[in-house]
Design an enzyme around this catalytic site. Sequence first.
Site, PDB file in Angstrom:
ATOM      1  N   CYS A  43     -67.263 -45.494  73.510  1.00  0.00           N
ATOM      2  CA  CYS A  43     -67.071 -44.486  72.469  1.00  0.00           C
ATOM      3  C   CYS A  43     -66.858 -45.187  71.127  1.00  0.00           C
ATOM      4  CB  CYS A  43     -65.865 -43.612  72.791  1.00  0.00           C
ATOM      5  SG  CYS A  43     -65.640 -42.266  71.595  1.00  0.00           S
ATOM      6  N   ASP A  45     -64.782 -44.385  69.038  1.00  0.00           N
ATOM      7  CA  ASP A  45     -63.355 -44.271  68.725  1.00  0.00           C
ATOM      8  C   ASP A  45     -62.764 -45.638  68.356  1.00  0.00           C
ATOM      9  OD1 ASP A  45     -60.416 -44.100  69.153  1.00  0.00           O
ATOM     10  OD2 ASP A  45     -60.888 -42.067  69.829  1.00  0.00           O
ATOM     11  N   ARG A  47     -59.959 -46.803  68.575  1.00  0.00           N
ATOM     12  CA  ARG A  47     -58.899 -47.314  69.448  1.00  0.00           C
ATOM     13  C   ARG A  47     -59.428 -47.972  70.719  1.00  0.00           C
ATOM     14  NH1 ARG A  47     -56.125 -41.572  69.729  1.00  0.00           N
ATOM     15  NH2 ARG A  47     -58.336 -41.140  70.003  1.00  0.00           N
ATOM     16  N   HIS A  99     -62.965 -42.758  77.562  1.00  0.00           N
ATOM     17  CA  HIS A  99     -61.505 -42.857  77.407  1.00  0.00           C
ATOM     18  C   HIS A  99     -60.888 -41.467  77.404  1.00  0.00           C
ATOM     19  CE1 HIS A  99     -61.218 -41.713  73.053  1.00  0.00           C
ATOM     20  NE2 HIS A  99     -62.507 -41.975  73.143  1.00  0.00           N
ATOM     21  N   CYS A 102     -60.615 -38.300  74.543  1.00  0.00           N
ATOM     22  CA  CYS A 102     -61.807 -38.477  73.707  1.00  0.00           C
ATOM     23  C   CYS A 102     -62.078 -37.205  72.884  1.00  0.00           C
ATOM     24  CB  CYS A 102     -63.011 -38.796  74.593  1.00  0.00           C
ATOM     25  SG  CYS A 102     -64.521 -39.105  73.660  1.00  0.00           S
TER      26      CYS A 102
HETATM   27 CO    CO Z   1     -64.038 -40.882  72.292  1.00  0.00          CO
END
Ligand code: CO
Length: 209
Positions: A43, A45, A47, A99, A102
Site C-alpha cells: 500500500c 500508506d 506507515r 495492512h 487501510c
Molecule cells: Co492502505
Amino acid sequence: MKELYKNLIENNRKWVAEKLELDPEYFEKLAKGQKPPLLWIGCADSRVPANEITGTQPGEVFVHRNIANMVVHTDMNMLSVLDYAVNVLEVKHVIVCGHYGCGGVLAAMGNEQYGLLDNWIRNIKDVYRLHSEELNNISDDHDRAKRLVELNVEEQVYNLSKTSIIQNAWKKNQFLEIHGWVYALENGLVHDLEITVSDTSEMSAVYRI
Ligand code: CO
C-alpha cells in the site's frame, strides 16, 4: 513548512555520511546494478515502508506501491514492474502486503464518493462482493474491515497468478512464489496469511493460459 523541506536534504547528507563511514565504496557498489530477489507490492500508506518492515537494504527489494496494494490487470504501471521483476531481475518471491486499518479498504466498505479514487476503490468493492456472504456474517465493523483487508490480499495474490507474466515463468520452471502478508500498524508485526502459490494447480481452469 520550508524547514520541513530543507531538513530532507540535510537528512540525506547525514545518511550519505553514515553509509560512507561504514563502507567507503557503498554507493559505488550499489551503482553497479541491482539483482533483488524480492518484489514487494504494498500500500502507498506512509506507515508501511517495505525496507524498514523487513529489515532489508537498498538493492534488496523491488517495490511497487499503490492505494490498497492492488493488482489490476489493466494497470500498465503494475504490469511493467511485474514484467521487469520476473523476466529481467528474476525475483524468487513476490509479496503482496496489505495492512489493517487501510484507508482504501475502509473507503471501499462505505458508500461515499471520493472523486477519481472511486474508480480505483471499485476493485476492492468487487472483492467485497465476491466474499459478501462471509463478510456480511461478521457483525463487528472493525473485524469485518480486518477480514476484508486479508481477503483483498488473497485476491491480489490470485490476480498475480492469473497474469501471463507469472504463468509463463512457471511454465519455464522458474522458481517463483507469491505470498500474501498483512501488516499490523498497532504493533509492527507482519502476519503471513499462508496462502503461498507457486503453480496453477489450484487455479480455476478458465484462468489457465
Ligand atoms: Co492502505
